[in-house]
Design an enzyme around this catalytic site. Structure first.
Site, PDB file in Angstrom:
ATOM      1  N   GLU A  20       0.850  -1.192   0.000  1.00  0.00           N
ATOM      2  CA  GLU A  20       0.000   0.000   0.000  1.00  0.00           C
ATOM      3  C   GLU A  20       0.881   1.237   0.000  1.00  0.00           C
ATOM      4  O   GLU A  20       1.825   1.337   0.771  1.00  0.00           O
ATOM      5  CB  GLU A  20      -0.903  -0.003   1.236  1.00  0.00           C
ATOM      6  N   GLY A 112     -14.606   6.403   5.489  1.00  0.00           N
ATOM      7  CA  GLY A 112     -13.947   7.691   5.631  1.00  0.00           C
ATOM      8  C   GLY A 112     -14.473   8.462   6.818  1.00  0.00           C
ATOM      9  O   GLY A 112     -15.330   7.989   7.575  1.00  0.00           O
TER      10      GLY A 112
END
Length: 641
Positions: A20, A112
């Site tokens: 990532e 989020g």
């Protein structure tokens, strides 16, 4: 290619891993990340790589660019993260359309951060309140084109909107099932450092009475420990626990940053082995949150045996004998151990100049121009940090947040969260209350310095011991309405093992130039510039929210304000202040003002006060270059005792 199809092709007994990355904050950092991705992709052969998505879609353009680069240039299947709350639907639509256009088949659908209050989202009603809403939307609009991943929390997830609820991974299971039934294909967990937490979670999920999660791929997320401070910060932000035995080892190793990294590698290796031994073959892959750094990842892959297992799979798929020999050589699998000896060369990095250009391999490399060219043929030992090439490839391994080298792909606060308050609204209001005039703001800054409160909007943890050594100066400076968000004292050759100022490997000496970073009003800034603009011992950078910028530093200049000298090593510069890094932080610092203001409803005294600060204040960094004069900076700022 879809991630689930890639996983299905993994033979029994083999393993995989993925990487990532997050979008760098500077252009040169992005260029150097490209070189690093090339090296890591060729040397370590990840099954896929993912790219994070900034708060409210703030990094959308760069995130999509990186995913495209992975997919088309590096030929690595890319997974684009998407967060859905507090994001305009048009941004989501554009991201999905662009991803499809570029051949990106994998999306990690996340919730989020929710809006801070009802005003924050400018009255718009978002179609996406939870990650499951995004999963459904993607499935409805794109069918099975995208392979969709979702998050899971082995230690439980605390909702910032309901902070009174304790973490409970079992309470989260119905939400995970809902996401899978809506169309999710795989799961990537939150990071953790307690292997037993993941093992227990995975076993419960597999045996849940619904059977909905029995066969879905679950990939545990792994984050190497890059420093003591970053570990403490990340675990607090993510809510994950750290084994007491690990914390004892890390506490004993402070302030030796290299030892802390190595302890982290050992712990992660043990954690991977323990997981592999206790999940009955159901988990054979790991997702590495690289933080845009490579050395620790390389060491973990090698020492855990994951690299060897991955190599065996790749080897079995290779029919071209020449390609096979070349790859084996690059991975150093046929090389004698002597080739891994470290080579030390003289440093070309002058650190005591007032404002020298930044150097890595040549004197022609400046802040705006340096590129990492160790790419195509760099062997795996380079990623490990071995030899002179390894030192060049891992030149930024000692990161220092937003005061680090702006050329580094890891420059900035390496947590992936971006410029947010890092606190739930209820907790933030308890910390900072309801300021109505500038004296209230002054009081908050002073309380933080005195440790009466644990955080301010720009600094989400208590002040360091080092900061306390100059507390009396900072208190007086803040009393003059110069609100400080960064500082350090002058240090001349303290031992690297010093409990207050030390860092890096043992047996070294560390040096610091004094600097301070603060928000000031326009009149005070004008008076300061009039007096000190031409002083050779002072460098300043100043900017506001109106894109105005002032400095007395030369173009492309940079100041190394912290460096270390260690036996058998090149000089390491851990703290560098330059125009490019100042401007990157300048933008974020005023976004934090905005986040703070958004805690309060429109037209309230607190909201108006903070909005006035956004319009009227300047962010200023002042550096005093004589590191042998402990009081030099304070004399310049007229802070005397």
């Amino acid at each position: 290619m879809k991630i689930v199809d890639l996983i299905d092709k993994i033979p029994n007994g083999n393993a995989f891993y993925s990487f990532e990355y997050f979008p760098p904050k500077t252009t040169v950092g992005l260029e150097n990340l490209s070189s690093r991705i090339t090296r890591m992709s060729r040397n370590m052969m990840p099954l896929f790589s993912s790219v994070t998505w900034g708060t409210a879609g703030s990094t959308a353009e760069v995130s999509i660019y990186l995913a495209k680069m992975l997919e088309q240039h590096h030929k690595i299947p890319a997974c684009l993260h998407l967060t859905c709350t507090n994001v305009d639907k048009a941004i989501i639509d554009k991201a999905l359309e662009t991803a499809k256009e570029y051949g990106i088949r994998n999306i990690l659908a996340l919730r989020g951060d929710p809006p801070l209050n009802s005003d924050h989202w400018e009255g718009k009603v978002s179609e996406f309140e939870h990650a499951v809403d995004l999963v459904r939307y993607i499935r409805e609009k794109y069918g099975d084109y995208f392979c969709i991943g979702v998050a899971a929390y082995p230690e439980g997830h605390v909702d910032s909107n309901v902070p009174e609820l304790s973490k409970d991974p079992l309470r989260d299971i119905p939400f995970l099932i809902e996401k899978v039934e809506a169309g999710a294909d795989f799961i990537i967990t939150q990071i953790f450092y307690e292997p037993e937490a993941f093992i227990k979670f995975e076993n419960f999920v597999r045996n849940h009475s619904s059977n909905a999660l029995r066969n879905i791929p679950i990939i545990p997320a792994i984050m190497p420990i890059q420093s003591y401070g970053s570990l403490k910060r990340m675990t607090r932000l993510c809510g994950c626990s750290v084994p007491s035995s690990l914390m004892q080892r890390l506490n004993a190793a402070k302030p030796d940053d290299e030892a802390i990294k190595n302890i982290g590698v050992e712990h992660i290796v043990d954690m991977i082995k323990k997981i592999m031994d206790n999940v009955q073959g159901r988990v054979h892959g790991f997702h590495f949150c690289t933080l845009n750094l490579e050395r620790s990842v390389a060491l973990i892959l090698k020492n855990s045996g994951l690299l060897t297992k991955r190599w065996k799979q790749v080897e079995s798929e290779m029919e071209d004998e020449k390609l096979l020999r070349t790859t084996r050589k690059r991975l150093s699998l046929d090389e004698p151990a002597e080739l891994h000896n470290q080579v030390v060369v003289p440093s070309q990095q002058p650190v005591a100049d007032k404002s020298s250009n930044l150097f890595v391999t040549s004197k022609q490399s400046s802040v705006s121009g340096h590129k990492d060219n160790l790419t195509e043929e760099a062997p795996f030992s380079v990623s490990e940090g071995s030899g002179v090439l390894g030192r060049q490839a891992n030149w930024d391994d000692f990161t220092n947040g937003r005061f680090g080298d702006p050329r580094s792909p890891a420059y900035g606060e390496i947590d992936g969260y971006g410029p947010t308050l890092h606190f739930p609204p209820s907790e933030a209001l308890k910390l900072w209350g309801y300021p109505v005039d500038e004296s209230d703001i002054t009081s908050l800054f002073q309380k933080h310095i005195m440790s009466d409160i644990s955080a301010i909007p720009w600094i989400d943890e208590p002040v360091e011991v080092e900061t306390k050594t100059i507390a009396k100066y900072l208190l007086k400076l803040n009393g003059n309405s110069w609100w400080t968000v960064g500082s350090q004292p002058a240090v001349n050759g303290a031992p690297s093992a010093d409990p207050v100022f030390g860092w890096g490997p043992k047996g070294g000496r560390v040096f610091q130039k004094a600097f301070v970073e603060c928000f000031v009003n326009g009149k005070d800034l004008k008076d300061f510039i009039t007096k000190w603009h031409d002083n050779p011992q002072v460098t300043y950078y100043a900017g506001n929210n109106k894109s105005e910028f002032l400095t007395n530093a030369p173009k492309d200049g940079a100041s190394a304000v912290t460096w270390g000298v260690y036996p058998g090593r090149e000089i390491i510069q851990s703290t560098i202040i330059a125009e490019v890094s100042f401007k990157a932080w300048l933008s974020e610092s005023f976004q934090v003002w905005g986040e703070w203001a958004n805690l309060y409803s429109k037209n309230t005294p607190s909201r108006k006060l903070l909005e006035n600060c956004i319009n009227d204040r300047w962010l200023v960094t002042v550096i005093h270059h004589d590191f042998m004069d402990k009081n030099g900076l304070w004399k310049v700022l007229e802070i005397d005792f």
